[in-house]
Design a protein around this motif. Structure first.
Motif, short mmCIF file in Angstrom:
data_model
loop_
_atom_site.label_atom_id
_atom_site.label_comp_id
_atom_site.label_asym_id
_atom_site.label_seq_id
_atom_site.Cartn_x
_atom_site.Cartn_y
_atom_site.Cartn_z
N ALA A 134 55.04 63.61 58.86
CA ALA A 134 55.60 64.69 59.12
C ALA A 134 56.76 64.32 60.30
CB ALA A 134 54.95 65.95 59.31
N GLU A 135 55.99 63.77 61.43
CA GLU A 135 56.61 63.45 62.69
C GLU A 135 57.69 62.35 62.35
OE1 GLU A 135 57.81 63.64 66.70
OE2 GLU A 135 56.60 65.03 65.24
N GLU A 137 59.17 61.56 59.48
CA GLU A 137 60.36 62.23 58.64
C GLU A 137 61.41 63.19 59.68
OE1 GLU A 137 58.53 64.33 55.48
OE2 GLU A 137 58.07 62.26 54.53
N ARG A 138 60.78 63.79 60.53
CA ARG A 138 61.19 64.58 61.57
C ARG A 138 62.50 63.86 62.38
NH1 ARG A 138 61.78 66.22 66.50
NH2 ARG A 138 59.83 65.00 66.92
N GLU A 141 65.16 62.32 60.22
CA GLU A 141 66.16 63.30 59.85
C GLU A 141 66.75 63.70 61.06
OE1 GLU A 141 67.17 64.88 57.24
OE2 GLU A 141 65.56 63.82 56.05
N ALA A 142 66.21 63.52 62.29
CA ALA A 142 67.09 64.18 63.82
C ALA A 142 67.92 62.87 63.74
CB ALA A 142 66.21 63.93 64.88
N CYS A 193 56.48 56.21 66.67
CA CYS A 193 55.72 56.71 65.57
C CYS A 193 54.75 55.69 64.68
CB CYS A 193 56.81 57.53 64.26
SG CYS A 193 55.60 58.21 62.99
#
Length: 239
Positions: A134-135, A137-138, A141-142, A193
């Motif tokens: 999730a991190e 992907e976040r 995306e950012a 990450c």
């Protein structure tokens, strides 16, 4: 018995002091004195022999009694030794059974604990993977949003400065710089990450290794034959 020895001594004295017969080894002794001494010996011997026989009988009786007591003591000691050995064997068997039961319980607890730790580790691993994904992907995306904003800003700036050559070139350079920074930031966040996920996976691997060493140590102790000497602790699990 004293009179016997005394009479014999007197007989020896009479023979030694008796007058010898010429040309022979014989001697002349007073018959009456010798017979009187022999009578004394004869009278004294039966009483002394009886006393000696009584002593011998008493000795045999004492020997038989001592032998009987010795046999009784030996039999009693043998019975007590047999009882002691039997009791020791029973106690040893009981201790072995207790040790085996404790070992089995320890192994069961160790297996249960290892399964619990493995389950907890798997859950933690899944949680870490999900959070990391999730991190990631976040952050992607950012980075993508930042990249698109930079591209859009560059386009607007390019359109505004399209009439001026030098300004257009500067806008292209700035746009390229912004795009490169956006790519670099996205790459940096992806590396961080990945490092975070790798560190958590390494911690989980160490936890599993410690658990497996504990289980192996318990199995090795269980294979060791129990002994009575020293009564040292049966198992001491160390990671």
């Amino acid at each position: 018995m004293y009179r016997v020895f005394e009479a014999l001594d007197e007989l020896v004295t009479i023979v030694e002091e008796a007058r010898g017969v010429p040309m022979t080894s014989s001697c002349v002794v007073p018959r009456g004195d010798v017979l009187e001494l022999l009578d004394d010996v004869r009278d004294a011997l039966p009483r002394e022999v009886d006393d000696a026989q009584d002593v011998l009988d008493k000795r045999d009786e004492l020997i038989d009694k001592a032998r009987a007591e010795s046999d009784a003591m030996v039999n009693g000691a043998r019975a007590e030794a047999d009882s002691t050995v039997t009791g020791a064997n029973d106690e040893a068997q009981r201790m072995i059974e207790d040790a085996r039961a404790r070992a089995e319980q320890i192994m069961a607890d160790a297996h249960a604990e290892s399964e619990r730790m493995v389950a907890a580790g798997q859950a933690e691993y899944q949680n870490l993977v999900e959070r990391s994904r999730a991190e990631s992907e976040r952050m992607i995306e950012a980075g993508r949003a930042g990249y698109e904003r930079a591209i859009e800003d560059g386009r607007h700036e390019q359109s505004r400065l399209v009439s001026q050559t030098e300004v257009v070139q500067a806008a292209h350079a700035e746009s390229a710089r912004i795009v490169d920074e956006a790519h670099a930031e996205a790459d940096r966040q992806r590396v961080e990450c990945d490092a975070y996920v790798d560190g958590k996976l390494a911690e989980f691997s160490e936890l599993l290794s410690t658990t497996l060493r504990t289980v192996d140590s318990g199995r090795n102790h269980l294979r060791t034959p129990p002994t009575m000497a020293g009564r040292t602790p049966l198992y001491d699990f160390q990671p």
